[in-house]
Scaffold this motif. Structure first.
Motif, PDB file in Angstrom:
ATOM      1  N   SER A 174       0.741  -1.089  -0.056  1.00 13.41           N
ATOM      2  CA  SER A 174       0.053  -0.257   0.044  1.00 13.41           C
ATOM      3  C   SER A 174       0.967   1.193   0.179  1.00 13.41           C
ATOM      4  O   SER A 174       2.040   1.448   0.528  1.00 13.41           O
ATOM      5  N   PRO A 175       0.288   2.388  -0.528  1.00  9.86           N
ATOM      6  CA  PRO A 175       1.202   3.390  -0.707  1.00  9.86           C
ATOM      7  C   PRO A 175       1.308   4.072   0.665  1.00  9.86           C
ATOM      8  O   PRO A 175       0.244   4.080   1.434  1.00  9.86           O
ATOM      9  N   LEU A 176       2.341   4.964   0.974  1.00  7.81           N
ATOM     10  CA  LEU A 176       2.359   5.745   2.180  1.00  7.81           C
ATOM     11  C   LEU A 176       1.742   6.507   2.357  1.00  7.81           C
ATOM     12  O   LEU A 176       1.295   7.511   1.437  1.00  7.81           O
ATOM     13  N   PRO A 177       0.987   6.835   3.383  1.00  6.91           N
ATOM     14  CA  PRO A 177       0.197   8.193   3.750  1.00  6.91           C
ATOM     15  C   PRO A 177       1.050   9.401   3.736  1.00  6.91           C
ATOM     16  O   PRO A 177       2.287   9.118   4.114  1.00  6.91           O
ATOM     17  N   ALA A 178       0.746  10.507   3.052  1.00  9.49           N
ATOM     18  CA  ALA A 178       1.465  11.897   2.876  1.00  9.49           C
ATOM     19  C   ALA A 178       2.153  12.049   4.533  1.00  9.49           C
ATOM     20  O   ALA A 178       1.537  11.923   5.440  1.00  9.49           O
ATOM     21  N   PRO A 179       3.293  12.354   4.571  1.00  8.82           N
ATOM     22  CA  PRO A 179       3.867  12.933   5.827  1.00  8.82           C
ATOM     23  C   PRO A 179       3.394  14.062   6.356  1.00  8.82           C
ATOM     24  O   PRO A 179       2.733  14.946   5.615  1.00  8.82           O
ATOM     25  N   PRO A 180       3.232  14.532   7.602  1.00 13.98           N
ATOM     26  CA  PRO A 180       2.510  15.578   8.180  1.00 13.98           C
ATOM     27  C   PRO A 180       3.524  16.730   8.340  1.00 13.98           C
ATOM     28  O   PRO A 180       2.648  17.908   8.757  1.00 13.98           O
ATOM     29  N   LEU A 181       4.769  16.585   8.093  1.00 13.57           N
ATOM     30  CA  LEU A 181       5.753  17.707   8.160  1.00 13.57           C
ATOM     31  C   LEU A 181       5.640  18.458   6.952  1.00 13.57           C
ATOM     32  O   LEU A 181       6.213  17.784   6.040  1.00 13.57           O
ATOM     33  N   ARG A 182       5.199  19.555   6.872  1.00 15.57           N
ATOM     34  CA  ARG A 182       4.999  20.551   5.842  1.00 15.57           C
ATOM     35  C   ARG A 182       6.443  20.831   5.255  1.00 15.57           C
ATOM     36  O   ARG A 182       7.642  20.717   5.732  1.00 15.57           O
ATOM     37  N   GLY A 183       6.735  20.487   3.464  1.00 15.63           N
ATOM     38  CA  GLY A 183       8.095  20.449   3.209  1.00 15.63           C
ATOM     39  C   GLY A 183       8.949  19.489   3.216  1.00 15.63           C
ATOM     40  O   GLY A 183      10.179  19.686   2.780  1.00 15.63           O
TER      41      GLY A 183
END
Length: 457
Positions: free
Chosen positions: A444-453
């Motif tokens: 499964s693809p990884l969920p987007a990291p929550p750290l902007r940038g």
């Protein structure tokens, strides 16, 4: 630099995406209590509609823990913050209690986050905790080759960690001293509870904590600088390994990874060995990377020529057609009832088609694998069948040769591969190689990291 500004909320959370809210892990101690109040101030200013849930885990290990949870609930009521107490029920292990408690804590926090539709858990780990972690790992790794230590072992806690491939755990206070947080609580006229186990020197961390408490600010900054340098090297090593996986690895059949022998001749041996360790653990379904020294020895033997060996439950078969990795037949799970959303053999996430009850699942086996038509014109059919023999199949499929077998979509359930060494805890240091391995095996693809940038750190 360590954060000692009077308004600690300035800049602490600005790089974190709170669009979908946050679960704040609050034990009632000074660090987590300060985290909660600082986070509330930040969200009130910048995202007042964001959902904030304070969650206190009562491990039930000592008297007073329930009262501490009640004190947190009272504080939350006064401050207008939603709160839940999560109880670790059931029997507790007689050994390895700190690790078991940690696992239970994150499991309960993740459950609470899922129930609220929140994908982010925020914890109060501080610069003091980071220094303790680095010093503990230094002590454990004493005598090992320093370059490897700097690459992984002493990077400390990551600013973000993906739990169970679903929820992000974020640690915004890693650059903040505990003393600064307690000063903040003093200004807020808020007290906190001191957990007696934090000073019980029968455990490793309290012993190191006592030592860190006596260190100067300069010494703590030196330790954190070392950790920061190690984190940079760890990300660089991971990026190199990810590049090699993209360039030299393929999956000719489910459960069978092929490595181009050119991997053995690349300039960056460290990245090549790291990539090999990740793929060995992934193919074998083990939660930890294989031992560094044994992996280096295996890499050297592979450079010397063709061989067949086993490491981390993975058969390494180097022949003219390529270098192949597959799960060994030994130690596969026995036929057993498997529930929905279970992980089978550390390698496969099982989803039941009817979403109810459980299904009898067993390895496909060599006899059933022989009936499969497997020929891509390049990969030895014997290797493909050996890999498929280790895949999960339902009892119904095994007993009916006319039904499809050994592939996702077998009767009664669907299968999704799991990147075993990163499936439970994936530090943001290791996003690049985890993504590469996931893409290779179809996880499964990884969920987007929550750290902007930050896309890969």
């Amino acid at each position: 630099m360590l954060d000692t500004e009077p308004d600690l909320s300035t800049g602490l959370f600005s790089h974190i995406d709170f669009t979908h809210g946050a679960v704040a892990a609050v034990s009632g101690g000074s660090d987590s209590t300060a985290l909660l109040l600082l986070l509330k101030q930040h969200l009130d200013r910048t995202a007042p509609s964001a959902k904030l849930l304070a969650a206190t885990v009562d491990h039930g290990l000592r008297q007073g823990s329930a009262a501490e949870a009640q004190a947190v609930a009272k504080l939350c009521l006064e401050r207008g913050i939603a709160h839940r107490t999560l109880v670790w029920a059931g029997s507790k292990p007689s050994t390895g209690l700190p690790a078991a408690a940690r696992e239970a804590r994150y499991h309960l926090l993740a459950q609470a986050a899922r129930a609220e539709g929140i994908g982010l858990i925020v914890t109060g780990h501080t610069a003091d905790d980071q220094a303790e972690t680095v010093l503990m790992r230094q002590a454990r790794d004493k005598g090992r080759e320093f370059a490897f230590m700097a690459g992984r072992g002493i990077a400390g806690m990551a600013p973000a960690t993906l739990y169970d491939w679903r929820e992000w755990i974020v640690r915004p206070l890693l650059g903040t001293r505990r003393s600064a947080l307690r000063d903040f609580l003093g200004r807020e006229h808020v007290g906190w509870a001191d957990d007696p186990t934090n000073i019980d020197e029968a455990f490793e961390r309290p012993r190191v904590r006592a030592a860190v408490a006596g260190e100067t600010v300069g010494r703590i900054e030196d330790v954190l600088l070392l950790a920061g340098q190690a984190a940079v090297e760890r990300r660089q090593l991971g990026a190199g390994a990810a590049d090699l996986i993209h360039r030299f690895a393929s999956q000719p059949a489910i459960g069978l990874i092929r490595l181009d022998p050119a991997l053995l001749t690349v300039d960056d041996n460290r990245a090549a060995i790291y990539a090999l360790r990740i793929l060995l653990a992934t193919a074998g379904g083990v939660a930890f990377l294989p031992d560094q020294a044994r992996s280096e020895a295996l890499f050297g033997r592979l450079k010397a020529g063709f061989l067949c060996a086993t490491l981390s439950r993975t058969v390494v078969d180097f022949r003219r057609a390529g270098l192949f990795l597959r799960r060994e037949a030994r130690g596969l799970p026995q036929a057993a009832m498997v529930a929905d959303n279970a992980v089978w053999d550390g390698r496969r996430h099982i989803t039941l088609n009817d979403r109810s009850g459980a299904l009898l699942i067993a390895p496909l086996g060599a006899a059933a694998a022989k009936r499969l038509a497997v020929d891509d014109g390049e990969t030895p059919a014997s290797l493909m069948r050996a890999a498929l023999a280790a895949e999960p199949a339902s009892r119904q499929a095994l007993e009916n040769p006319r039904l499809p077998q050994g592939e996702p979509g077998s009767p009664g359930f669907a299968v999704r591969p799991v990147v075993s060494p990163f499936a439970r805890f994936l530090p943001s240091f290791d996003l690049a190689p985890a993504r590469a391995a996931a893409g290779l095996i179809g996880a499964s693809p990884l969920p987007a990291p929550p750290l902007r940038g930050h896309s890969a750190d």
